[in-house]
Scaffold this motif. Sequence first.
Motif: not given
Length: 85
Positions: A30-39, A46-55
């Motif tokens: 799945f893709r994960l959206a991560v906000a970068r906050r500044f002052k 930023d968008f990251f592709s994540v892979v998870a396995w097994r349980s």
Amino acid sequence: MAYNKVVLMGNMVENPELKYTGNNIPVTSFRLAVARRFKSEDAETDFFSVVAWRSTAEFICKHFSKGKPILVSGSLQTRSWTDNE
């Protein structure tokens, strides 16, 4: 000594889909959206592709859906490809 560990917290961009490998091992991506906050009040995402396995894959597919916040911990891997042009 090299150490590759990353912790990301963000929102799921899409619903995870549980699939199985040829050896019947559960996997999801799945893709994960991560906000970068500044002052300032502006934030970049930023968008990251994540892979998870097994349980872990089974747990994510059972308890998480699009838009839900999630924290993931794992290793970071980059990939490259060659465009046809």
